[in-house]
Scaffold this motif. Structure first.
Motif, short mmCIF file in Angstrom:
data_model
loop_
_atom_site.label_atom_id
_atom_site.label_comp_id
_atom_site.label_asym_id
_atom_site.label_seq_id
_atom_site.Cartn_x
_atom_site.Cartn_y
_atom_site.Cartn_z
N ARG A 152 29.00 46.16 44.07
CA ARG A 152 28.47 45.15 43.15
C ARG A 152 28.90 43.76 43.58
N TRP A 154 30.28 40.30 43.02
CA TRP A 154 31.08 39.61 42.02
C TRP A 154 30.66 38.15 42.05
N ARG A 155 29.89 37.74 41.03
CA ARG A 155 29.33 36.38 41.01
C ARG A 155 30.32 35.35 40.49
N GLY A 156 31.29 35.81 39.70
CA GLY A 156 32.20 34.87 39.06
C GLY A 156 31.70 34.42 37.72
N ALA A 157 32.59 33.78 36.97
CA ALA A 157 32.26 33.37 35.61
C ALA A 157 31.21 32.27 35.58
N ALA A 325 24.26 43.85 35.53
CA ALA A 325 25.49 43.82 34.71
C ALA A 325 25.15 44.16 33.27
N ARG B 132 36.08 37.91 30.14
CA ARG B 132 35.36 38.87 30.96
C ARG B 132 36.08 39.06 32.28
N SER B 133 36.67 37.99 32.77
CA SER B 133 37.40 38.07 34.03
C SER B 133 38.58 37.12 33.95
N LEU B 149 38.72 42.08 36.58
CA LEU B 149 37.28 41.79 36.54
C LEU B 149 36.61 42.77 35.60
N GLU B 150 36.04 42.28 34.54
CA GLU B 150 35.36 43.14 33.57
C GLU B 150 36.25 44.30 33.14
N GLY B 261 37.18 30.45 44.72
CA GLY B 261 36.98 31.70 45.45
C GLY B 261 36.68 32.87 44.54
N VAL B 262 37.46 33.03 43.47
CA VAL B 262 37.32 34.19 42.58
C VAL B 262 36.50 33.84 41.34
N ASP B 263 36.58 32.59 40.90
CA ASP B 263 35.83 32.09 39.75
C ASP B 263 35.99 32.94 38.50
N PRO B 264 37.21 33.12 38.03
CA PRO B 264 37.42 33.88 36.79
C PRO B 264 37.09 33.01 35.57
N ASP B 265 36.86 33.66 34.43
CA ASP B 265 36.70 32.90 33.19
C ASP B 265 37.96 32.12 32.87
#
Lengths: 325, 325
Positions: A152, A154-157, A325, B132-133, B149-150, B261-265
């Motif tokens: 999958r 991972w697009r990021g938030a 998703a 969400r992340s 992640l999720e 890079g990871v773009d978490p919430d």
């Protein structure tokens, strides 16, 4: 859509439009067609041209077509199917591209940005086949990327995951298109490669400069780009190798940071990097081994992208196959 | 295990052993017990002590206990339930900790390393609830981290995902415990904070040094640590704020790279960072806004960790609740 359906991949790039029919079960490109982008025609002409190309493909295939995936060269809202903007062609801002293409072709249609689409394409059909997780780094006019984890994206938030080109690796370094200094893109994308090669030539003693394979390939210092740099380096040109080693030292830092942060099974390098000679690729791998977290040298897996100019079309197909998703 | 079961969380740290009973539905710590680690006793004594603590908890609860999660302060093979090594206590290398605890307590038992466990704990029970992340950054003796992640921990291909402490942000910078220069950990973990504060005091004119709140708190320059630095900075001490701003500039670069890079919430900061005064936290956020990718300033979400010293126990419980891959 049956498992045996063909998929249409549409690739809206800055300089070309490409459409293709992909057989997802075999991973084959059954047919494809390509036309240059005509920026003065704006989004309207690009869409009309692309739809014509897609209809031509459908008309000429005896197979069933199950869906359309669009790979767009700019930021998109993938969930909404809407283009956010285009840096190359006017009229795209806020354009509901997935809905318009879906209505015109009567097929379910999904949209993704190009780096993400290419990442998925390499994971499903290219260099990343069989990997559990993969990071993708596209080294071209800019540096983009994508992250595929267990099949999958991972697009990021905020749809920004994998924006590795804007990792700052040399604070205070050369100014980036984003306005900051020392981003990976400002150090190692195609334009930075050309700039660094030209600067080295300009600074070299005349007897070195005049014998440089970069100069011979380009004709003049001003005409040297990343292509002449990597070509001359592959031929063993000393000055080109010196410049490239400095660029690879920066790129290796970025890659090492990706590896210790995301820790994918495999990192795939696409864009111009996919065409580098194997000797240059080996040199980059050695550079990553030199700067990576000690103890991880032997777990580094780098691979050139495998899909070449068709990555965008395959990306479209891979987007359709991506679980929602 | 029913939804109403309690879970045992065991936290094997470098300086303490902690065990607790967590009610996962309510997110409550029902009971807990803590003892110092006795390094000379090795793994054998630590395990025996921990089992005694766990049995005491079980004996004193009327509720049903459904499982055990172990948060271990060192690298582990989570899938195998085996400790890879411990930097603090002898006898752990290759120790099948999950199997041994599971057999002794007669309960299903899972194992994770501490940064990953704390990340999951904050996501499920702490500052990251509802996100969400989430990326987690533990700023303590070292800098560790984790990515959720999720609702699932992303461990990486080699269990290294989230090793943000070893992101190189200042190539050629101070030497890190890993042997390289300029890692985030070498710039902004507790020991680096102390070192930078002491260097600033040593270099300051006597009239500045002698008035410094850092010196007043510590008694001598040699006794100044990150704690005196952040305490004095929170009190508005000019020199401490100068030092901290330089450290935050480095930390902000690392955070900005994680975000692009990871773009978490959400990015949660744990360890000593969770105790920083809100004014310091606001200063760090401002630092991240200054160095982040332009256009993303307003999507940055930083939060201090919420679970404090109980993060390891909650981490154990969160590990049990984690879907298995």
């Amino acid at each position: 859509m049956s498992d045996r359906s063909l998929l249409i991949g549409l690739d809206f790039g800055g300089t070309k439009l490409a459409a293709g029919l992909v057989d997802p079960a075999r991973g084959d490109l059954v047919a494809s067609v390509r036309r240059p982008t005509e920026p003065e025609g704006g989004a309207t002409l690009a869409l009309a041209t692309m739809l014509e190309m897609a209809r031509e493909l459908v008309a000429n295939t005896p197979g069933e077509v199950g869906g359309v995936g669009i790979n767009f060269g700019g930021p998109v809202d993938a969930a909404a199917g809407v283009v956010l903007q285009s840096h190359h062609v006017a009229g795209w801002d806020g354009f509901p591209l997935a809905a318009r293409v879906g209505a015109a072709l009567g097929l379910p249609t999904t949209l993704e940005n190009d780096a993400n689409g290419q990442a998925l394409a390499e994971w499903r059909f290219g260099a990343g086949r069989g990997s559990r997780s993969m990071a993708y780094l596209n080294v071209g006019t800019g540096i983009g990327g994508g992250i595929v984890l267990e099949g999958r994206l991972w697009r990021g938030a905020h749809g920004m995951a994998g924006e590795f080109g804007h990792m700052v690796v040399r604070p205070g370094g050369p100014v980036c298109t984003c306005g900051r200094g020392g981003c990976l893109e400002a150090l190692a994308a195609g334009p930075a490669m050309g700039r660094r090669a030209r600067a080295a030539l300009a600074a070299a003693p005349p007897e070195i400069r005049d014998r440089s394979a970069m100069l011979r390939r380009a004709g003049s210092v001003a005409a040297v780009t990343g292509r002449e740099l990597t070509g001359a380096a592959a031929d063993g040109d000393t000055l080109a190798l010196e410049v490239l080693d400095a660029i690879f030292a920066d790129l290796a830092l970025g890659i090492a940071n990706i590896l210790s942060g995301v820790d994918p099974d495999l990192l795939v390098l696409g864009g111009g990097a996919a065409d580098w000679a194997p000797t240059l690729f080996a040199r980059l791998l050695e550079g990553v081994r030199t700067v990576c977290l000690p103890g991880t040298e032997n777990q580094i897996a780098l691979s050139p992208a495998a899909l070449g100019a068709d990555a965008g079309i395959f990306g479209g197909a891979a987007i359709v196959l991506q679980p929602r998703a």
